[in-house]
Design an enzyme around this catalytic site. Sequence first.
Site, PDB file in Angstrom:
ATOM      1  N   HIS A  44      -2.333 -12.346 -10.385  1.00 25.16           N
ATOM      2  CA  HIS A  44      -1.385 -12.114 -11.458  1.00 25.16           C
ATOM      3  C   HIS A  44      -0.527 -13.352 -11.713  1.00 25.16           C
ATOM      4  O   HIS A  44       0.558 -13.269 -12.273  1.00 25.16           O
ATOM      5  CB  HIS A  44      -0.507 -10.898 -11.134  1.00 25.16           C
ATOM      6  CG  HIS A  44      -1.291  -9.622 -11.178  1.00 25.16           C
ATOM      7  ND1 HIS A  44      -1.942  -9.129 -10.079  1.00 25.16           N
ATOM      8  CD2 HIS A  44      -1.564  -8.765 -12.183  1.00 25.16           C
ATOM      9  CE1 HIS A  44      -2.579  -8.010 -10.403  1.00 25.16           C
ATOM     10  NE2 HIS A  44      -2.364  -7.772 -11.669  1.00 25.16           N
ATOM     11  N   LYS A 226      -5.430  12.138  -2.474  1.00 20.73           N
ATOM     12  CA  LYS A 226      -3.977  11.953  -2.526  1.00 20.73           C
ATOM     13  C   LYS A 226      -3.612  10.846  -3.501  1.00 20.73           C
ATOM     14  O   LYS A 226      -2.644  10.959  -4.271  1.00 20.73           O
ATOM     15  CB  LYS A 226      -3.438  11.646  -1.132  1.00 20.73           C
ATOM     16  CG  LYS A 226      -3.640  12.782  -0.143  1.00 20.73           C
ATOM     17  CD  LYS A 226      -3.122  12.421   1.237  1.00 20.73           C
ATOM     18  CE  LYS A 226      -3.386  13.566   2.222  1.00 20.73           C
ATOM     19  NZ  LYS A 226      -2.896  13.239   3.582  1.00 20.73           N
TER      20      LYS A 226
END
Length: 328
Positions: A44, A226
């Site tokens: 990034h 989850k």
Amino acid sequence: MKVHYDQLKDEFTRILLSLGFTELKAEECAKIFADNSRDGVASHGLNRFPVFVQYVKEGLLIPSAEPALVTAFGAIEQWDGNLGPGMLNAQFCTDRAIALADANGIGCVALKNTNHWMRGGTYGLQAAEAGCISICFTNTTANLPPWGGTEPRLGNNPLVVALPKQGGPVLLDMAISQYSFGKLGQYKAEGKPLPLPGGYDNEDNLTTDAATIMATKRALPIGFWKGSGLSLVLDMLAALLSGGNSTAAISKNGKKESAVSQVFICVKPNGSNNEELIKQIIDYTKTSATITNKEILYPGENMMRTREKSLREGVTVDEKIWEEVKKL
């Protein structure tokens, strides 16, 4: 190869100025990209910069746009990013959340119609440096199948939690996929297998091949079902609190990953022994016996080491991408 931090930042600034950014915005965006690579998050930083430039050229990101207040009530505010630079919108909203926390003990700022914030940890660090606990998250385009599904319907919706601490904050910055797509791209480019399975191949088998996972678009959510549930509720919260787009709406607009929704929460801790409590928790955690050649690290600890090394020896960059950027 190694590149001096200032050289990296100056090159980003030069390109952004040529794209119509003001000097102030160009320098701030360039700093964030350079900081990300400096801290070891090249996915990034430098590696993502050509994509950022392409979004500007395609009109998906408007350099001159400024965030606008939509509504405010108590310690909660809603803002419209107006498709401006995602990093600058996120910085602004973090500052607003900090100000609200200073006044109320807690502040929540929700943002719609913004762009990719690059490294979410940037804003956790920003809040921690101001003495705040930070929780922030974003939704994304659909890039993650729900548990039991084979087609992307969820985002990998990065989640950030940061706590101020002397010597460097505790900083959890994670995508809801086992590996972020920036990290998958890095492993693909290097031709290396993932350390652990990160998704599925076309025959429903778990694989460590990043290129295969990117081709099937079947990344593995953290914690299996989850993680799938966490991604779903983060998307709901981002869309509901901001009044903006959900992952479904972002994915259906046909304009890549643009006009996303984000939430920035800051809390002003008032305890007198916060530092000692954090130290006790970290020290206890590190008393565990370890696997051979493994070290127990708290989230963000290795980042500080990488930062110091980058500033001392130069920032590690992908030579091919660096040459590509210099030609922009």
